[in-house]
Structures are given as structure tokens and as C-alpha cells.
Design a protein around this motif. Structure first.
Motif, PDB file in Angstrom:
ATOM      1  N   SER A 217      18.626 -25.794  -7.083  1.00  0.00           N
ATOM      2  CA  SER A 217      18.796 -26.227  -6.466  1.00  0.00           C
ATOM      3  C   SER A 217      18.204 -27.602  -5.484  1.00  0.00           C
ATOM      4  O   SER A 217      18.196 -26.451  -4.936  1.00  0.00           O
ATOM      5  CB  SER A 217      20.514 -26.200  -7.202  1.00  0.00           C
ATOM      6  N   ASN A 218      19.115 -28.530  -5.393  1.00  0.00           N
ATOM      7  CA  ASN A 218      18.665 -29.121  -3.858  1.00  0.00           C
ATOM      8  C   ASN A 218      20.203 -30.328  -3.852  1.00  0.00           C
ATOM      9  O   ASN A 218      20.831 -30.728  -4.494  1.00  0.00           O
ATOM     10  CB  ASN A 218      17.478 -29.849  -4.096  1.00  0.00           C
ATOM     11  N   MET A 219      20.472 -30.216  -2.693  1.00  0.00           N
ATOM     12  CA  MET A 219      21.753 -30.924  -1.586  1.00  0.00           C
ATOM     13  C   MET A 219      21.196 -31.382  -0.430  1.00  0.00           C
ATOM     14  O   MET A 219      20.184 -30.907   0.548  1.00  0.00           O
ATOM     15  CB  MET A 219      23.027 -29.862  -1.243  1.00  0.00           C
ATOM     16  N   ALA A 220      21.243 -32.880  -1.044  1.00  0.00           N
ATOM     17  CA  ALA A 220      21.184 -33.601   0.390  1.00  0.00           C
ATOM     18  C   ALA A 220      21.857 -33.986   1.131  1.00  0.00           C
ATOM     19  O   ALA A 220      23.922 -33.246   1.670  1.00  0.00           O
ATOM     20  CB  ALA A 220      21.166 -35.161  -0.274  1.00  0.00           C
ATOM     21  N   ALA A 221      21.557 -34.230   2.173  1.00  0.00           N
ATOM     22  CA  ALA A 221      22.197 -34.650   3.664  1.00  0.00           C
ATOM     23  C   ALA A 221      23.545 -35.137   3.187  1.00  0.00           C
ATOM     24  O   ALA A 221      23.697 -36.108   1.991  1.00  0.00           O
ATOM     25  CB  ALA A 221      21.281 -35.311   4.636  1.00  0.00           C
ATOM     26  N   GLY A 222      24.458 -34.479   3.690  1.00  0.00           N
ATOM     27  CA  GLY A 222      26.137 -35.610   4.142  1.00  0.00           C
ATOM     28  C   GLY A 222      26.530 -34.714   2.028  1.00  0.00           C
ATOM     29  O   GLY A 222      27.797 -35.638   2.391  1.00  0.00           O
TER      30      GLY A 222
ATOM     31  N   GLY B  89      23.187 -35.991  -4.174  1.00  0.00           N
ATOM     32  CA  GLY B  89      22.223 -37.067  -3.318  1.00  0.00           C
ATOM     33  C   GLY B  89      22.802 -36.878  -2.692  1.00  0.00           C
ATOM     34  O   GLY B  89      24.137 -36.779  -1.824  1.00  0.00           O
ATOM     35  N   LEU B  90      22.663 -38.219  -1.629  1.00  0.00           N
ATOM     36  CA  LEU B  90      23.320 -38.585   0.223  1.00  0.00           C
ATOM     37  C   LEU B  90      24.270 -38.799  -0.047  1.00  0.00           C
ATOM     38  O   LEU B  90      24.987 -39.261  -0.941  1.00  0.00           O
ATOM     39  CB  LEU B  90      22.381 -39.708   0.680  1.00  0.00           C
ATOM     40  N   SER B  91      25.221 -37.530   0.873  1.00  0.00           N
ATOM     41  CA  SER B  91      26.112 -38.701   0.872  1.00  0.00           C
ATOM     42  C   SER B  91      27.682 -38.008   0.246  1.00  0.00           C
ATOM     43  O   SER B  91      28.013 -39.004  -0.081  1.00  0.00           O
ATOM     44  CB  SER B  91      26.474 -40.013   1.729  1.00  0.00           C
ATOM     45  N   THR B  92      26.930 -38.052  -0.869  1.00  0.00           N
ATOM     46  CA  THR B  92      27.857 -37.479  -2.373  1.00  0.00           C
ATOM     47  C   THR B  92      28.792 -36.266  -2.016  1.00  0.00           C
ATOM     48  O   THR B  92      28.985 -35.510  -0.868  1.00  0.00           O
ATOM     49  CB  THR B  92      27.013 -36.615  -3.237  1.00  0.00           C
TER      50      THR B  92
END
Length: 738
Positions: free
Chosen positions: A354-359, A384-387
Motif C-alpha cells: 500500500s501507499n498513502m499520499a501527502a495530505g 491519492g493526494l489530500s484524500t
């Protein structure tokens, strides 16, 4: 109760274990002696050695309790005080060097209370070391306080003799309210936490696991904290009730309390500046740097915390990296990446790769008067970003979530999908099979990097790294059924276009063909509209993925058994009877196994046949040994499933691959699919180089290529192409063998 109490000075260093908690016939050193290296003996110092020690401004409350081993150079001990029984190993005039830090062996400017010290150890400027067992060739420099209590547990969630149940340390994984709490222990695997936390309706199992943990790690008082041989500890403040393995490196830590730092020569662990870790287990080969805070935690092997990361009430799987963010009340399987600022993960089960983006804020927003619910995500979860996501939600494997605020609870059952919140149209949009259709580069690379970045020297579990495995394949089959139901409800047709290859079970649609959005229900806790994008393309893509999985799995199994004839191969596949596809699979901490094997393990634990964590882990090994055949049989039945579908003209009465000539024909299909994947990996990557906005910061194309490279020159693109060529040669060789 007074904050400061008085004791008799002559008892300083003695009475470590209260008499009420000593086993019959044992003294306060019985546990300490059991921890000491086998066969090691000590002697009293000579009068001459004592004279040198006193001349070097050393003090000992009782020189008869100051024991050493030969050779012993007393001139190497200076300006230090000793209380209680102190035993020192060989001490020679040698230098110990760790990186660029080089110090002489010996003890200087320190206070030692009832400790065992190994051979050629350097201790300097340590103001308080109490009840520690220090291995050979260790370096301890400028540590403010190192102490051990008689009830030390070293991060294990147990109680010692005479303690109340309320002091037991639990980790509240997956749920803030604690309904899935597990007890940490030094050998814990994510699979252990998963069984313990997930099957809460099996109350006998839950109680048995608690009893096993208590039996193995609880009980008598009196264990000393340990610093393993060849470890270095520098410039730390408080180290209390800590087990530190061999070859560990700790520098600048603020506070380490009630933890185990597992470490070895092959998998050394490190802790750096500003770190505070309390009540937990740090796995072999792991690291924590730069202001990390970890409380009630278990870190798997070769995992990393850094840059102010917070790991609280969570179990983090092997080969994971977490930085600049907060993880609270989670169970995370191996190969998790979360290394961007402001991301927040709470009350979740994240099943690896898994991978979590910024925000990204996953479950952080309360939506009821009680604690938040839970989020469960399969392998390959990628917000993705800011999800922002709400509890309670569930996601199939390899779901990528586009940037946006998702205002309602979600139940995304379609794997390999792109999820987006279309605020303009006020609807939820899902593109099934997105990765296969549009981003095979990311999909293939995820599997490759998970395997390539596995730093474990000792692999306690067989972690599945292939994105197509029985767990994800069963999700695809369920998604196909669900999609077919939606299509029929909408009055659509499942007929494949004329340019689709029915014989292969998949094929590609003409991209110019109309494929309108399909209205669906049940994916979101709201009555606003939700649609599937490109549903017919996805339907064909899913079937193509199933075919690829079935063929490559069967080919790989047949290759691994060169002695196997085709008749024996088919007999082995059919051994459990026709139409016997195992449809329930469990992701057991990254290890994929049929659900019935997990049920068997649970039953044996309940009955007491499996009564230790070593025995449970041995059962995991048995599952792993059975997995190649389990997986091959599953692939065999998946192929039967494909050929039984009306769209392909079969009735499923007999297995189509019972004839080796048919299998050879399908190997040609497999070669074509491998070529297709290699091409799509390139095309997926090439989009980044053909986008005109990617070029606006460069003066010309040549400058861009010098800075960013080219799609054809991308290392992973080249790797996939090379592997496709090797696979083609391998499959042609297999075909000739049949």
C-alpha cells in the motif's frame, strides 16, 4: 505516597526482587544467572587490583561483591562507583570503534548497580546503570539513566507475579474503542495480530491466544534488561526496562521504556535522535530516527520510522516505511509506504503493498457520537493526494483513489479500480480494472518493488507479492458477477464485441466503441448517483486478467516439477474433484492461504493442540508449503470457470486443458499476454513523456531527455521487456517438453 522514600544505604543494589515473589529455594540472582552466558565464571579481585582501583578514585560498597574475569586490567576503571553484585568480564587495553567513534575499553565516570558486564566493554559518563546484563564489546557513552525494575516485561503484553490485570499493555488495533485489542509480544507477526483481532466472534480462540502469550512471556519477576554484544549506545537520556539485541546502534534517544529492540548482525536495528518509544516491540533490522514517537506498537522486520512519525496503538508489517505522519489504531500488513507530511491513518486494516499520499486523512473525521468505525482495505490500497475517507468503509484490492473529499461511507468491491468523486456531477465514479486498462506500469512495478525491496534476511512468512493471486482473483470473479447483475438490471447485453477474441477468454475492445457509464448501487452510503465508467471494457479486462493468472500459475507450477508428466499433472490438479474451486482465501498478514486452513488452525488452538506461538508460526510454514499446490489447483478451476461461461461457448462439463495439445496452445496465448503487458508498461510510462505540459520547463526535447530520461530508457520498462523475453523462451521450452 511520598515521591521520595528512604532506604538503608547498605542495601543499595540488593533486594531487586521482593522476597514474596522469589520462587522457593531461589535468591534474587536466579533469573540473572540464567541470563548469563553459559559456562562463564568470575573471580574476586586481588589486593593489588583493589589498590589500583581505589587509587583511580573508584568506590565499591563491598569489594567482595566485585567480581571479574581474567585477564583484567584495573587501570581501565576510573572515577566510578559500584553497588550490589557487579560482575565484569575480561578487560584489556584495547580500543572499540563504532563508525568514527573510537573509545578505549573500561569504565569511566559512571555508577554501576548490580550489573553483569561482558568482555572488553567501554562505559563512559553513564551516571546510573542499574540491573543490566551487558554483552561483549559494547560501547555505552553519556547515558543519563539506565535502569530495570523487577517486573520488567520488555514490551510484552503480560503481567508478572503479584501484578494486577490493569497494568497489562494492550494494543487497540483496527478500532479506537479497543474491541479488537491484541497483546504485543517479541515474536509477533502481522498474521498473529490479524487472527487475534479479526475473529472476535471466536471467543475461545481469543482467550487461548491471551493465555499462550501470558504463559510464554509472563510469570516470574527478576529478569535483567539486556544489551546485546557489539551494540553501541550514545548520548541518550532514559533507557528503562529495555531489551536490546546484538549489533544495535542507539544515539540521542530521549526515552526508551518497556520495549524490545530486536537486532542481530545480519539485521541490525537503529534508533536515532529525539526518539521516544514506550511499550512495544521493534523488529529486526528496523530503524527509528529524528523525533519519532511510538507508543503501544509492534514494528515488523526491516521497517522504518522517521521524521517525526507517530506510531500509536498499531502493528506495522515488515518492509514498511512511515515518516512525517500519524498512524493510530491500525493493523498494517507488509510493504506499506506512508512517507509524506500531514497524512493520517486511523482505525484501519491495511493489507499490504500500500501507499498513502501527502495530505490523505483516512478515517480521521468523526461521523457519529461514538468513536470512529473501521476501514478495511485489501492489498495495493492507494489513496491519492489530500484524500479524505469516512468510517466505516471497505475497499477491494488495488483500489486507487483520486484526490477529493469523499463525504460518505464507501463499499468498493471492484478490485484494480480507480475511484473518484465527481463534485461537478455530484456522483461517485468507479472505473473497474483501471490498472490493467490504463496503468500496467504502476501495477507491475508495485509487485516488483515489493519483492525487490524485501530486506528480510530471515523470512518468517511467505509474503505474496504478485498482484494476481487467489485473493485478488476471487475478488475479480465476485466483481464480474456483480457487474453482470448491474448490466442486466440496466437492460444491457454481455455480448462481447465482434473484434474480441472469445477463444482467449478476454481480448481488447475497440477503444472507439461506445461504452456508456453504468448506474450502480450499494457502493456508497447515500442515495446520490454512482456509476461504473467503461464497464464493458472492464468486464473484458477482468476476464483477461483471470486468464493470465490461470495460465501463468499453471505454467509455473508445471515448470517447478520437471519430473511431472502431463497426465500426472492433470491428475494432481483434479485430485480434489472437478468444480471444486476454493473461493474463500485469507490474506494472513501478507501470506495468502485458503480460509479452511485458517479455520483448521483456529480449531487446533482452541482445542490446545497448538499451544505456543512457535507452533502457530510452524503452522504458517505448513500453509506456505501447501500454497504452490493450493494456488495451482485454484488456477486450474479458474480456467474451468472461464471456459464454462456462455460467452465462450463452453458448458464446463470437463476441464478443457486435460489434453496437452490444448495446454500448448494456451501457452502461446500466455506468451502473447506477456508481450501485451510489456507493451502496456511502456505505453503507461510513455504518457509522462508525451504530455506537452511535462516539457514546458525545458528549453528543448534534448534537455528534457538529459534530465528526465526517456520512456524506452526507463530502467523498469527495460526490466519488464527483458523479463518478457526470458518468459517467452521459458514457455517455449516448456511447450517443447510437453
Amino acid at each position: 505516597m511520598a515521591f521520595v522514600r528512604e532506604h538503608q544505604a547498605q542495601r543499595y543494589g540488593y533486594g531487586f526482587v521482593p522476597p514474596d515473589y522469589l520462587p522457593s529455594g531461589k535468591d534474587e540472582y536466579w533469573f540473572r544467572n540464567a541470563q548469563a552466558p553459559h559456562g562463564r565464571t568470575w573471580r574476586n579481585i586481588t589486593d593489588g587490583e583493589r589498590e589500583i582501583l581505589v587509587g583511580n578514585n573508584n568506590y565499591c560498597a563491598d569489594w567482595n561483591a566485585f567480581l571479574v574475569r581474567s585477564p583484567f586490567d584495573p587501570s581501565l576503571i576510573r572515577n566510578s562507583a559500584f553497588y550490589g553484585l557487579v560482575r565484569i568480564g575480561e578487560l584489556r587495553n584495547v580500543l572499540l570503534q563504532h563508525h568514527d567513534f573510537c573509545v578505549p575499553a573500561g569504565i569511566r565516570n559512571s555508577t554501576i548497580i548490580s550489573c553483569d558486564i561482558g568482555d572488553d566493554v567501554s562505559i563512559q559518563d553513564c551516571s546510573y546503570i542499574s540491573h543490566y546484563s551487558i554483552g561483549d564489546f559494547c560501547v555505552l557513552s553519556r547515558v543519563d539513566e539506565m535502569q530495570t525494575t523487577s517486573h520488567a516485561k520488555f514490551g510484552n503484553g503480560v503481567i508478572k507475579d503479584g501484578e494486577e490485570e490493569g497494568v497489562r499493555v494492550w494494543i487497540d488495533v483496527m478500532n479506537e474503542a479497543g474491541g479488537r485489542s491484541v497483546l504485543p509480544f517479541r515474536d509477533m507477526l502481522p498474521a498473529d495480530a490479524f487472527i487475534w483481532a479479526s475473529y472476535r466472534d471466536d471467543t475461545a480462540l481469543v482467550e487461548a491466544l491471551k493465555n499462550i502469550t501470558q504463559k510464554e512471556y509472563g510469570g516470574h519477576r527478576g529478569a535483567y534488561s539486556v544489551i546485546g554484544s557489539h551494540s553501541a549506545i550514545k548520548s541518550c537520556r532514559i533507557i528503562k526496562d529495555v531489551f536490546i539485541g546484538e549489533w544495535a546502534y542507539i544515539k540521542g534517544a530521549n526515552k526508551l521504556k518497556n520495549i524490545s529492540v530486536l537486532s542481530s548482525k545480519d539485521e541490525p536495528s537503529q534508533i536515532g535522535e529525539g526518539v521516544e518509544m514506550v511499550n512495544g516491540i521493534m523488529g529486526y533490522g528496523s530503524s527509528a530516527f529524528y523525533g519519532v514517537k511510538a507508543v503501544r506498537f509492534v514494528m515488523g522486520r526491516c521497517s522504518s520510522l522517521k521524521y517525526g512519525a507517530r506510531l500509536i496503538h498499531s502493528v506495522l508489517g515488515d518492509n514498511s516505511t512511515v515518516s512525517c505522519c500519524e498512524i493510530l489504531n491500525n493493523l498494517v500488513f507488509p510493504a506499506h509506504e506512508q512517507h509524506h507530511n500531514n497524512s493520517f491513518l486511523i482505525a484501519s486494516l491495511i493489507q499490504g503493498m500500500s501507499n498513502m499520499a501527502a495530505g490523505a486523512t483516512i478515517g480521521s473525521n468523526h461521523n457519529s457520537r461514538a468513536n470512529d468505525g473501521e476501514i478495511r482495505a485489501g492489498r495495493g490500497f492507494w489513496p491519492g493526494l489530500s484524500t479524505t475517507l469516512k468510517h466505516s468503509s471497505r475497499f477491494a484490492s488495488f483500489v486507487i483513489i483520486a484526490k477529493g473529499d469523499y463525504p460518505h461511507e464507501l463499499n468498493i468491491t471492484l478490485p484494480f479500480s480507480l475511484l473518484s468523486n465527481n463534485a461537478h456531477l455530484n456522483r461517485l465514479e468507479v472505473m473497474p480494472a483501471y490498472f490493467w486498462l490504463h496503468n500496467l506500469y504502476a501495477l507491475e512495478r508495485n509487485s516488483w518493488k515489493t519483492q525487490n525491496r524485501d530486506k528480510r534476511k530471515i523470512k518468517k512468512q511467505r509474503i505474496e507479492t504478485d498482484y494476481l493471486a487467489p485473493d485478488t482473483v476471487e475478488e475479480i470473479i465476485a466483481a464480474l458477477s456483480q457487474m453482470e447483475g448491474w448490466m442486466k438490471a440496466a437492460g444491457g447485453s454481455l455480448r462481447l464485441p465482434e473484434d474480441c477474441s472469445g477463444d482467449s477468454g478476454g481480448g481488447k475492445y475497440n477503444p472507439r466503441e461506445e461504452d456508456e457509464a453504468l448506474p450502480v448501487t450499494g457502493l456508497e452510503r447515500h442515495d446520490r448517483s454512482a456509476v461504473l465508467l467503461k464497464p464493458r471494457h472492464a468486464w473484458a479486462a477482468y476476464r483477461e486478467m483471470l486468464l493470465y493468472y490461470a495460465l501463468k500459475t499453471l505454467a509455473a507450477y508445471f515448470e517447478e516439477r520437471p519430473e511431472l508428466s502431463y497426465a500426472a499433472f492433470t491428475a494432481e490438479m483434479e485430485a480434489e474433484g472437478s468444480n471444486a474451486r476454493v473461493s474463500e482465501w485469507v490474506n494472513l498478514g501478507g501470506q495468502i492461504t485458503p480460509a479452511f486452513r485458517v479455520d483448521e488452525l483456529r480449531s487446533r488452538i482452541r482445542q490446545g493442540d497448538v499451544d505456543s506461538w512457535d507452533a502457530i508460526h510452524a503452522f504458517y510454514d505448513q500453509m506456505a508449503a501447501s500454497y504452490p499446490l493450493d494456488k495451482a489447483r485454484h488456477a486450474w478451476e479458474v480456467y474451468r470457470y472461464l471456459k464454462a461461461k456462455p460467452a465462450l461457448g463452453g458448458d464446463g462439463a470437463d476441464h478443457p486443458l486435460k489434453d496437452s495439445s490444448l495446454f500448448k496452445k494456451e501457452l502461446e496465448t500466455l506468451i502473447m499476454l506477456r508481450r501485451f503487458i510489456a507493451e502496456q508498461v511502456y505505453f503507461s510510462r510513455a504518457k509522462d513523456y508525451s504530455d506537452p505540459f511535462r516539457a514546458i520547463t525545458y528549453r528543448n526535447r534534448y534537455e528534457m531527455e538529459q534530465v528526465a530520461g526517456t520512456a524506452s530508457g526507463n530502467s523498469f520498462v527495460k526490466l519488464v521487456r527483458e523479463q518478457a523475453n526470458l518468459d517467452e523462451e521459458r514457455l517455449e521450452k516448456l511447450s517443447r517438453r510437453l
